[in-house]
Motif scaffolding. Structure first.
Motif, short mmCIF file in Angstrom:
data_model
loop_
_atom_site.label_atom_id
_atom_site.label_comp_id
_atom_site.label_asym_id
_atom_site.label_seq_id
_atom_site.Cartn_x
_atom_site.Cartn_y
_atom_site.Cartn_z
N ARG A 1 78.28 28.45 56.67
CA ARG A 1 79.51 27.76 56.24
C ARG A 1 80.44 28.71 55.48
O ARG A 1 81.66 28.57 55.53
CB ARG A 1 79.16 26.58 55.33
N LEU A 2 79.87 29.66 54.77
CA LEU A 2 80.68 30.60 53.98
C LEU A 2 81.38 31.62 54.85
O LEU A 2 82.49 32.08 54.53
CB LEU A 2 79.79 31.32 52.96
N ARG A 3 80.75 31.99 55.96
CA ARG A 3 81.26 33.10 56.78
C ARG A 3 82.71 32.90 57.23
O ARG A 3 83.53 33.82 57.13
CB ARG A 3 80.33 33.31 57.97
N PRO A 4 83.09 31.71 57.74
CA PRO A 4 84.49 31.54 58.15
C PRO A 4 85.49 31.63 56.99
O PRO A 4 86.69 31.82 57.21
CB PRO A 4 84.52 30.12 58.76
N LEU A 5 84.98 31.51 55.76
CA LEU A 5 85.84 31.59 54.58
C LEU A 5 85.93 33.00 54.03
O LEU A 5 86.55 33.23 52.99
CB LEU A 5 85.32 30.64 53.50
N GLY A 6 85.27 33.94 54.70
CA GLY A 6 85.27 35.32 54.24
C GLY A 6 84.35 35.54 53.04
O GLY A 6 84.55 36.49 52.27
N LEU A 7 83.34 34.68 52.89
CA LEU A 7 82.40 34.76 51.78
C LEU A 7 81.00 34.92 52.31
O LEU A 7 80.71 34.66 53.48
CB LEU A 7 82.48 33.50 50.91
N ASP A 8 80.08 35.36 51.44
CA ASP A 8 78.66 35.32 51.76
C ASP A 8 77.90 34.86 50.52
O ASP A 8 78.50 34.59 49.47
CB ASP A 8 78.14 36.65 52.29
N THR A 9 76.60 34.76 50.64
CA THR A 9 75.80 34.17 49.55
C THR A 9 75.85 35.00 48.28
O THR A 9 75.64 34.47 47.18
CB THR A 9 74.34 33.98 50.00
N THR A 10 76.17 36.28 48.38
CA THR A 10 76.25 37.11 47.17
C THR A 10 77.49 36.75 46.34
O THR A 10 77.58 37.14 45.17
CB THR A 10 76.29 38.60 47.52
N ASP A 11 78.42 36.00 46.94
CA ASP A 11 79.62 35.58 46.20
C ASP A 11 79.36 34.34 45.35
O ASP A 11 80.21 33.94 44.56
CB ASP A 11 80.76 35.28 47.17
N ILE A 12 78.19 33.71 45.53
CA ILE A 12 77.89 32.47 44.81
C ILE A 12 77.28 32.82 43.46
O ILE A 12 76.22 33.43 43.37
CB ILE A 12 76.93 31.57 45.61
#
Length: 674
Positions: free
Chosen positions: A74-85
């Motif tokens: 879900r994060l990938r299309p937003l330009g994020l990954d789990t390390t951003d959480i």
């Protein structure tokens, strides 16, 4: 709490529960937040049913990795990954990227975490109102889960609040939601369908029925069950009587439907009168002026449109606060707001749009290349406004636009739209969705014209109010009129949805009618569709000629060559199942004594039993003895899934003590009526 992205998750993580399909929560959902100084923004809400295809998504994640894999997608299309959480909370067993701060709700621990999350989802819909105004709030549903708050069953189930300029006091309140759950169990219809049936069926039955008991705690469910059974017996006996001119069934409905309609109407009357009494008591005891006060509603009972409207009209509140996801699909929203409030009470937040779901799980450019659909696509174009109007006049169209709306109701981004001036629009929409003929469809109306068409109307952006259609207007829009002359209204502003607002304005100019029929884009027993491929499949299966997807008009044909398979097959094609079954070795390792699914459900549903060592050889016979007692109390229940078992095992330190010291109380309702 530092700046960055956070996740609040209303889910469940357990390998055996995942494998066996044991549900301790339903309508699982995850909210993604961004914090920047004192400003908090809700980025997206992911309702798991929109991805799995499982209505009300019940299945637990298998493990930590399973959860984070879903989140990463879900994060990938937003330009994020789990390390951003930066942090995550709301679901035990999920390892946060940083500390999760699990005590955020315990400052209010005299109430269940579940009910508190409902409360905060409405109270802080606009934090500036919370900080500067007066709010009376009610959070009322069927009952709380105990995944994170294992003491929930020993607390008052439902919570009210009074807020004055940011100062909040909480107190227990009663809820009639369990009575609606009993209705659902008895008649196999959801609460919304029962309410619609009550308005449609004209059965008349003179009944003298006492008020139901106040349902506040677990112990009140047995009294509610007795009251409900007494009412159903009375209705059955009265309908069986052939004497009395005041007894009149509705010939358009079956005997069972007449019975259900009479009882649903009675429960609706009791729901409205009891809730009015609760509010009147709060107002009188706290010197509240309703005209200067907001009413906030949340929990499954807040989906009751006639109730919400009756309360607003009775007390003339200043405004109405409720999220589009008032049922359990909004609990991650409430968990998030509760945590931000606990850590930083002066934070700023406003829910400005209902369109905070995902953008869909595919894209149009890829879908139209799929041979499954390319055979049926006759034309793709950028539509002119005149073309959209022509399509609306010709028949229902599929409308798939941008980010999905959150919550259980379609609000114009995953919708079927039609002309409200023709009664056949309603009939055709009900056939398309395989619904009962008497089910109403909702009007999507320009906010600025709502008062011209509906009696005593006010803003209803999330379809949470029902208004009487004005007598001189009803004949002009028969497709949106319920059989009792009301309509469940969604008002639309330019700010909320400029594209649809423009279309509604054009339809108004062309026809004189400032509204369209709007119903959700899904089939029976199916969640709202969240991919263009699923929307195309739906349109082809129902022989709908036009679909609008992300600004493009798609003309369809050659329907005879489409595989019109069942809904469950469409779900397998266009949703991604979230099942990762355990290997036989893993099952044996986690369940070495070979407990049946039913026995495992029992252990999970009763918090006291979760901590019993179910790998110890002496556990099995004791658990089986308890299960036998429960069966005797419950009657023949085919499955305990999705049902709270109201047992007071407090004070029992072992399973043997529980067996010897306690008697099971009867099951009265499901865990939640959201």
């Amino acid at each position: 709490m530092g700046d960055g992205h956070y996740i609040s998750a209303y889910c469940h993580v357990d390998a055996l529960d995942h494998h066996y399909g044991i549900a301790l929560r339903h309508d699982h959902n995850i909210s993604l937040w961004r914090k920047n100084g004192g400003d908090v923004e809700l980025i997206q809400v992911w309702e798991l049913e929109r991805f799995s295809g499982e209505k009300h998504h019940l299945r637990a994640f298998r493990d930590n990795t399973h959860f984070w894999t879903f989140v990463a997608d879900r994060l990938r299309p937003l330009g994020l990954d789990t390390t951003d959480i930066v942090g995550v909370w709301g679901t035990p067993g999920i390892n946060s990227v940083s500390a999760s701060g699990g005590d955020y709700w315990r400052r209010f621990e005299e109430f269940p975490q579940h009910s508190l999350a409902h409360l905060f989802s409405a109270l802080m819909l606009d934090k500036s109102i919370f900080d500067t105004e007066t709010i009376v709030a009610l959070a009322m549903d069927g009952g709380p889960d105990s995944v994170e708050d294992e003491a929930s069953q020993r607390k008052p189930y439902y919570v009210g609040a009074l807020v004055k300029n940011g100062k909040m006091s909480l107190f227990p309140v009663a809820s009639t939601a369990p009575l609606w759950a009993l209705m659902r169990q008895r008649y196999g219809l959801k609460e919304g369908s029962l309410m619609a049936l009550a308005g449609a069926c004209k059965a008349v039955l003179p009944l003298a029925v006492d008020d139901p008991p106040l349902i506040i705690r677990r112990r009140d469910f047995e009294k509610a069950d007795r009251w409900f059974k007494g009412v159903t017996r009375q209705v059955e006996d009265t309908l069986s009587s052939t004497s009395g001119s005041e007894i009149r069934g509705d010939p358009l409905f079956t005997r069972k439907e007449n019975e259900a309609a009479v009882i649903a109407r009675l429960i609706q009357q009791k729901t409205i009168s009891q809730t009015k009494q609760i509010l009147a008591k709060i107002i009188d005891e706290n010197d509240v002026t309703p005209q200067n006060t907001y009413l906030a509603m949340s929990g499954g009972l807040a989906l009751n449109c006639p109730l919400n409207t009756a309360l607003m009209k009775q007390f003339e509140f200043k405004g109405f606060l409720a999220p589009p996801c008032v049922n359990d699909s909004g609990l991650s929203l409430g968990l998030g707001l509760m945590r931000f409030f606990a850590d930083e009470p002066d934070f700023r937040f406003r829910l400005s749009s209902p369109y905070l779901g995902s953008n869909g799980t595919d894209n149009l450019s890829d879908v139209i290349k799929d041979p499954t659909f390319s055979l049926h696509i006759e034309d793709i174009s950028h539509p002119e406004l005149e073309t959209i109007l022509s399509d609306l006049l010709d028949g229902p169209i599929v409308w798939f636009q941008g980010q999905a709306e959150i919550g259980p109701r379609a609000l114009g981004h995953r919708s079927l739209l039609a002309d409200p001036r023709d009664i056949t629009s309603r009939d055709r929409l009900n056939r398309i969705k395989q619904r009962q003929w008497w089910r109403p469809v909702a009007p999507l109306v320009l906010d600025e014209f709502s008062k011209d068409w509906f009696e005593e109307s006010f803003p209803s952006p999330y379809m949470l109010h029902a208004f009487q259609v004005k007598a001189d207007k009803a004949a002009l829009v028969p497709a949106i009129c319920h059989l009792d002359g009301t309509a469940r209204v969604q008002t639309l502003t330019m700010e909320t949805n400029p594209e649809l607002h423009e279309i509604l304005n054009a339809f108004h100019r062309a026809t004189g009618v400032p509204m369209l029929c709007n119903t959700s884009l899904n089939d029976r027993s199916e969640p709202i569709l969240n991919s263009i491929s699923a929307a195309l499949d739906f349109a082809l299966s129902k022989e709908l000629s036009v679909i609008y997807a992300d600004g493009m008009r798609i003309q369809l044909g050659a329907f005879q060559h489409h595989d019109k398979t069942a809904t469950n097959k469409r779900a397998r094609r266009h949703f991604k199942p979230m099942e990762e079954p355990l290997s036989a070795g893993d099952v044996h390792r986690l369940n070495p004594l070979g407990f049946s699914r039913e026995e495992l459900v029992l252990m999970r549903q009763i918090p006291k039993l979760r901590h019993v060592d179910h790998t110890a050889p002496g556990t099995a016979p004791r658990l089986q003895r308890l299960l036998s007692k429960l069966r005797h109390s419950f009657g023949k229940q085919p499955d305990f899934q999705f049902i709270d078992m109201y047992h007071d095992l407090q004070g029992s330190n072992t399973l043997e003590e529980a067996l010897g010291n306690r008697q099971a109380e009867p099951v009265c309702c499901e865990a939640d009526n959201g």
